[in-house]
Scaffold this active site. Structure first.
Site, PDB file in Angstrom:
ATOM      1  CG  ASP A  84      -5.682  -1.975   4.059  1.00 22.67           C
ATOM      2  OD1 ASP A  84      -4.150  -1.755   3.385  1.00 22.67           O
ATOM      3  OD2 ASP A  84      -6.049  -2.481   3.179  1.00 22.67           O
ATOM      4  CG  HIS A 113       6.886   9.244  -4.298  1.00 25.37           C
ATOM      5  ND1 HIS A 113       5.164   8.833  -3.495  1.00 25.37           N
ATOM      6  CD2 HIS A 113       8.082   9.131  -5.466  1.00 25.37           C
ATOM      7  CE1 HIS A 113       4.819   7.842  -4.746  1.00 25.37           C
ATOM      8  NE2 HIS A 113       6.218   7.659  -5.492  1.00 25.37           N
ATOM      9  CG  ASN A 147       2.160  -7.120  -2.474  1.00 22.12           C
ATOM     10  OD1 ASN A 147       2.874  -8.216  -1.887  1.00 22.12           O
ATOM     11  ND2 ASN A 147       0.807  -6.501  -2.501  1.00 22.12           N
ATOM     12  N   GLY A 181       1.086  -7.422  -7.186  1.00 19.33           N
ATOM     13  CA  GLY A 181      -0.783  -6.674  -7.196  1.00 19.33           C
ATOM     14  C   GLY A 181      -0.024  -5.650  -6.792  1.00 19.33           C
ATOM     15  CG  HIS A 197       2.599  -0.148   0.914  1.00 20.56           C
ATOM     16  ND1 HIS A 197       2.446   0.446  -0.370  1.00 20.56           N
ATOM     17  CD2 HIS A 197       1.930  -0.873   0.693  1.00 20.56           C
ATOM     18  CE1 HIS A 197       2.025  -0.100  -1.624  1.00 20.56           C
ATOM     19  NE2 HIS A 197       1.356  -0.829  -0.638  1.00 20.56           N
ATOM     20  CG  HIS A 253       0.265  -4.957   3.409  1.00 22.45           C
ATOM     21  ND1 HIS A 253      -0.603  -4.623   2.959  1.00 22.45           N
ATOM     22  CD2 HIS A 253       1.378  -4.981   2.230  1.00 22.45           C
ATOM     23  CE1 HIS A 253      -1.194  -4.719   1.445  1.00 22.45           C
ATOM     24  NE2 HIS A 253       0.440  -3.706   1.244  1.00 22.45           N
TER      25      HIS A 253
HETATM   26  P1  AMP Z   1      -0.584  -2.935  -2.117  1.00 23.60           P
HETATM   27  O1  AMP Z   1      -1.470  -3.782  -2.944  1.00 23.60           O
HETATM   28  O2  AMP Z   1       0.527  -3.869  -1.694  1.00 23.60           O
HETATM   29  O3  AMP Z   1      -0.347  -1.987  -2.900  1.00 23.60           O
HETATM   30  O4  AMP Z   1      -1.270  -2.228  -1.407  1.00 23.60           O
HETATM   31  C1  AMP Z   1      -1.967  -1.310  -1.239  1.00 23.60           C
HETATM   32  C2  AMP Z   1      -2.982  -1.263  -0.009  1.00 23.60           C
HETATM   33  O5  AMP Z   1      -3.526  -0.052   0.104  1.00 23.60           O
HETATM   34  C3  AMP Z   1      -3.951  -2.245  -0.034  1.00 23.60           C
HETATM   35  O6  AMP Z   1      -3.976  -3.444   1.337  1.00 23.60           O
HETATM   36  C4  AMP Z   1      -5.397  -1.062   0.238  1.00 23.60           C
HETATM   37  O7  AMP Z   1      -6.132  -1.563   0.674  1.00 23.60           O
HETATM   38  C5  AMP Z   1      -4.720   0.000   1.180  1.00 23.60           C
HETATM   39  N1  AMP Z   1      -5.305   1.200   0.741  1.00 23.60           N
HETATM   40  C6  AMP Z   1      -5.866   1.817  -0.145  1.00 23.60           C
HETATM   41  N2  AMP Z   1      -6.376   3.390   0.235  1.00 23.60           N
HETATM   42  C7  AMP Z   1      -6.470   3.025   1.730  1.00 23.60           C
HETATM   43  C8  AMP Z   1      -6.697   4.345   2.436  1.00 23.60           C
HETATM   44  N3  AMP Z   1      -7.032   5.379   1.741  1.00 23.60           N
HETATM   45  N4  AMP Z   1      -6.264   4.157   3.559  1.00 23.60           N
HETATM   46  C9  AMP Z   1      -5.834   2.752   3.610  1.00 23.60           C
HETATM   47  N5  AMP Z   1      -5.499   2.038   3.390  1.00 23.60           N
HETATM   48  C10 AMP Z   1      -5.578   2.028   2.207  1.00 23.60           C
HETATM   49 ZN    ZN Z   2       3.563   8.642  -3.101  1.00 23.87          ZN
END
Ligand code: AMP
Ligand code: ZN
Length: 111
Positions: free
Chosen positions: A30, A46, A84, A90, A97, A99
């Protein structure tokens, strides 16, 4: 999807710190880590969110969790998995995805 950030990372169009990749799953660090280890595990295909898991695509979730087990088992003391879904949770990237958080004692409170 052409405009989806994580589809673009999966396609190699946007760089990421990859920690695992196979034909169906990608795991990468992340960009804004919330724990000493913070990895995102995504299906390459997707799927918008956990609300869009169906009998047709649920095998992708199983593949993601096989990778989570593999990566998480290397984390001493355990780990947390979070997905999420939608604005109240959020979700900022509308591509499913998970985490994977670990590397330290995590907050007891989850919400
Ligand atoms: P969410 O808020 O659950 O949708 O998680 C999205 C996550 O993607 C967040 O924790 C961001 O920090 C992460 N994120 C956004 N852009 C990138 C990127 N280019 N590379 C790695 N992580 C990313
Ligand atoms: Zn996608």
């Amino acid at each position: 999807m052409a405009q989806c950030l994580f589809c673009r990372i999966a396609a190699g169009e946007i760089p990421a710190q990859k920690v695992y990749e196979d034909d169906a799953v990608l795991a990468f660090r992340d960009i804004n880590p919330q724990a000493p280890v913070h990895i995102l595990v995504i299906p390459k295909a997707h799927v918008e969110s956990a609300a869009c898991i169906t009998p047709e695509n649920s095998h992708l979730v199983a593949r993601c969790f096989q990778v989570i087990a593999q990566l998480g088992s290397q984390l001493e003391g355990g780990f947390r998995v979070v997905s999420n879904c939608g604005p109240n949770a959020g979700q900022t990237v509308p591509h499913l995805h998970f985490h994977l958080l670990g590397g330290a004692q995590l907050a007891v409170q989850m919400a």
